[in-house]
Design a protein around this motif. Structure first.
Motif, PDB file in Angstrom:
ATOM      1  N   PRO A   1     -52.343  17.860-107.570  1.00 56.91           N
ATOM      2  CA  PRO A   1     -52.990  16.544-107.413  1.00 56.91           C
ATOM      3  C   PRO A   1     -51.993  15.515-106.880  1.00 56.91           C
ATOM      4  O   PRO A   1     -50.800  15.616-107.155  1.00 56.91           O
ATOM      5  CB  PRO A   1     -53.433  16.190-108.838  1.00 56.91           C
ATOM      6  CG  PRO A   1     -52.575  17.000-109.725  1.00 56.91           C
ATOM      7  CD  PRO A   1     -52.193  18.242-108.979  1.00 56.91           C
ATOM      8  N   ASP A   2     -52.508  14.550-106.130  1.00 56.69           N
ATOM      9  CA  ASP A   2     -51.617  13.498-105.602  1.00 56.69           C
ATOM     10  C   ASP A   2     -51.031  12.687-106.740  1.00 56.69           C
ATOM     11  O   ASP A   2     -49.867  12.338-106.742  1.00 56.69           O
ATOM     12  CB  ASP A   2     -52.399  12.569-104.659  1.00 56.69           C
ATOM     13  CG  ASP A   2     -52.704  13.286-103.356  1.00 56.69           C
ATOM     14  OD1 ASP A   2     -51.958  14.234-103.015  1.00 56.69           O
ATOM     15  OD2 ASP A   2     -53.703  12.922-102.702  1.00 56.69           O
ATOM     16  N   LYS A   3     -51.899  12.390-107.700  1.00 56.00           N
ATOM     17  CA  LYS A   3     -51.440  11.576-108.834  1.00 56.00           C
ATOM     18  C   LYS A   3     -51.540  12.398-110.114  1.00 56.00           C
ATOM     19  O   LYS A   3     -52.432  13.245-110.232  1.00 56.00           O
ATOM     20  CB  LYS A   3     -52.355  10.362-108.982  1.00 56.00           C
ATOM     21  CG  LYS A   3     -52.183   9.347-107.887  1.00 56.00           C
ATOM     22  CD  LYS A   3     -52.708   8.002-108.371  1.00 56.00           C
ATOM     23  CE  LYS A   3     -52.296   6.929-107.408  1.00 56.00           C
ATOM     24  NZ  LYS A   3     -53.360   6.400-106.593  1.00 56.00           N
ATOM     25  N   GLY A   4     -50.658  12.121-111.063  1.00 56.90           N
ATOM     26  CA  GLY A   4     -50.704  12.835-112.337  1.00 56.90           C
ATOM     27  C   GLY A   4     -52.006  12.567-113.081  1.00 56.90           C
ATOM     28  O   GLY A   4     -52.622  11.510-112.919  1.00 56.90           O
ATOM     29  N   ARG A   5     -52.434  13.538-113.882  1.00 49.96           N
ATOM     30  CA  ARG A   5     -53.718  13.409-114.601  1.00 49.96           C
ATOM     31  C   ARG A   5     -53.466  13.270-116.096  1.00 49.96           C
ATOM     32  O   ARG A   5     -52.431  13.691-116.611  1.00 49.96           O
ATOM     33  CB  ARG A   5     -54.590  14.635-114.311  1.00 49.96           C
ATOM     34  CG  ARG A   5     -54.917  14.774-112.842  1.00 49.96           C
ATOM     35  CD  ARG A   5     -55.433  16.175-112.536  1.00 49.96           C
ATOM     36  NE  ARG A   5     -56.698  16.445-113.197  1.00 49.96           N
ATOM     37  CZ  ARG A   5     -57.237  17.663-113.294  1.00 49.96           C
ATOM     38  NH1 ARG A   5     -56.605  18.711-112.801  1.00 49.96           N
ATOM     39  NH2 ARG A   5     -58.383  17.829-113.905  1.00 49.96           N
ATOM     40  N   SER A   6     -54.457  12.753-116.811  1.00 51.47           N
ATOM     41  CA  SER A   6     -54.281  12.509-118.248  1.00 51.47           C
ATOM     42  C   SER A   6     -54.358  13.826-119.030  1.00 51.47           C
ATOM     43  O   SER A   6     -54.988  14.796-118.591  1.00 51.47           O
ATOM     44  CB  SER A   6     -55.373  11.566-118.757  1.00 51.47           C
ATOM     45  OG  SER A   6     -56.599  12.245-118.749  1.00 51.47           O
TER      46      SER A   6
END
Ligand SMILES: Cc1ncc(COP(=O)(O)O)c(C=O)c1O
Length: 472
Positions: A4-9
């Protein structure tokens, strides 16, 4: 997977893991009769999981950097040695690694003129073949008695040569759960000056409790003269999380033959007790905590329940029309076959009913059969299991044996696998109704029937291709 481009929760990730696991077999509850070991006591697994997590980031690579590893390992290995006749040991990642180290130690302790060899009963676990393959040792297969499934002592004797570095006995062997004649095999190995390994991966942390609970268990551990090493998996009947086994050596000098050190490079000095170098101390923490959470009393109670369940299962199966128990298992592993119903269809029928009963292919004159590993949790569901086995046997009788498309076995037997890429192999499987990309509750009877009809080397080639296809 794409990164993913951004980290996930974390919550999102856990939800996704739950989704990924939707089609997995359940690891608790006793409806899966292989692979998983459930105490039926969630608080024990919880303690292990928390300890595992606590040790997760500790690297066992350098015991001087993390002395907790040495202390915990000494405690765990010490407990195993106390129960199984002494010796010095190594905590490993599983039965295969324990066996690999035992074979390496034996090979390196006995220089031979020809290629090193080992005498291995046909019912011994394939980990010995794997170790032989990795370590350049030749396997001399030893037959087992066709009725008791115990290794033939005369067969072992005939297999020992001047180049034999190891003789193997199982306590018990996995397929039918019977204990080989350890004392006789170890005595003849000792008389020839050959090391003897007892594979107690299944039985090491089970048989002593069954004995204490009243079962008739013959001596099988390091106290038996001639036994030089023994493997005992804690992630089986020790009920520890996966990644936990111990290999014991009667003589510390033999244990040193399992170790490996290298100073032949300009980096940090490498000193390894195991095959893996960097590894998490999580499994060690999990095993340590499981021992502490259950204690002697806990294991004895699990042993009593396991013994009662195994007896109930053997007696119950023997009463189901068309089924017969194979061998007189003196452990918690029960195998049954049939001359009347297709056991592979029976296994599929059980799966439809929410139970996993493990199919075993025919080999070395032993017929195809179903394997059940009875654990501490089995007793509370043993009547339900027997009902499912009876219903599944009846359904399998009605359905008849798995029908193979005409010419399929011959086609597969003669297939030039090197000429097929993974995609073409997948298409071939699909054309005969086998969906290798599928999930959920696969119908395996056809696959098992095809494999069963092939010789072992052909089975192996097909299985390797299968793995390659499902990971492509
Ligand atoms: C008798 C025996 N030995 C060795 C092994 C190998 O253990 P692991 O899967 O932990 O490598 C098994 C696994 O079932 C076994 O049953």
């Amino acid at each position: 997977m794409s990164l993913p481009d951004k980290g996930r929760s974390t919550s999102e990730l856990l939800a996704e893991i739950a989704r990924l696991r939707r089609d997995d077999l359940p690891v608790r509850g006793g409806k899966v009769t292989a692979y998983v070991y459930d105490t039926g006591r969630p608080e024990v697994h919880e303690a292990a999981a928390r300890a595992y997590f606590e040790m997760l980031e500790v690297n066992t690579l350098d015991p001087t950097a993390f002395p907790s590893v040495v202390e915990m390992e000494k405690q765990v290995v010490g407990a195993v040695a106390d129960l199984l006749g002494g010796g010095s040991g190594i905590f490993t990642s599983g039965g295969t690694e324990s066996i690999m180290l035992a074979v390496k130690a034996a090979r390196d302790s006995r220089p031979t003129t020809g290629r090193p060899r080992m005498a291995v009963p046909v019912t011994a676990h394939p980990a010995f073949h794997k170790a032989a393959h990795y370590l350049g040792v030749v396997v001399d297969a030893v037959e087992v008695d066709p009725v008791t499934f115990r290794a033939s002592v005369a067969g072992v004797e005939a297999a020992v040569t001047d180049d034999t570095v190891l003789v193997v006995a199982s306590a018990p062997s996995y397929p039918q759960g019977v204990i080989d004649p350890v004392a006789e095999i170890a005595a003849l190995a000792a008389a020839r000056g050959v090391p003897c390994h007892v594979d107690a991966c299944v039985g090491g942390w089970l048989l002593p409790w069954l004995r204490e609970a009243g079962a008739d268990v013959p001596p099988f551990d390091l106290s038996v003269p001639g036994v030089t090493s023994l493997s005992c998996d804690l992630h089986k009947f020790g009920y520890a999380p996966k990644g936990a086994s111990v290999v014991l050596f009667a003589d510390p000098a033999l244990r040193r033959r399992a170790y490996f050190a290298s100073a032949s490079w300009p980096g940090y000095t490498v000193i390894n007790a195991t095959v893996q170098s960097s590894k998490s101390a999580g499994p060690l923490g999990g095993a340590w905590a499981t021992f502490q959470a259950l204690g002697r009393e806990g294991y004895l109670e699990l042993g009593r329940n396991t013994l009662a369940a195994a007896r109930a299962l053997r007696e119950g199966v023997a009463k189901i029309p068309g089924l017969r128990v194979l061998g007189d298992a003196d452990s918690a592993l029960v195998a049954f076959g049939s001359d009347e119903v297709d056991v592979f269809v029976l296994s599929d029928e059980a799966r439809r009913r929410g139970w996993f009963l493990q199919p075993q292919l025919s080999y070395a004159g032993i017929p195809a059969n179903i394997h059940v590993t009875v654990t501490g949790v089995t007793l509370r569901g043993v009547e339900a299991m027997l009902e499912v086995i009876a219903e599944s046997a009846e359904a399998a009788r009605e359905r008849g044996p798995a029908r193979l498309p005409e010419g399929l076995v011959e086609l597969i037997a003669d297939l030039d696998l090197d000429a097929l890429d993974d995609a073409a192999f997948g298409e071939l499987a699909a054309s005969v109704g086998v969906d290798l990309g599928g999930s959920g509750q696969p119908e395996m009877a056809v696959v098992n029937a095809v494999l069963d009809a092939l010789p072992a080397d052909r089975r192996e080639a097909i299985l390797i291709r299968f793995l390659s296809v499902i990971y492509s």
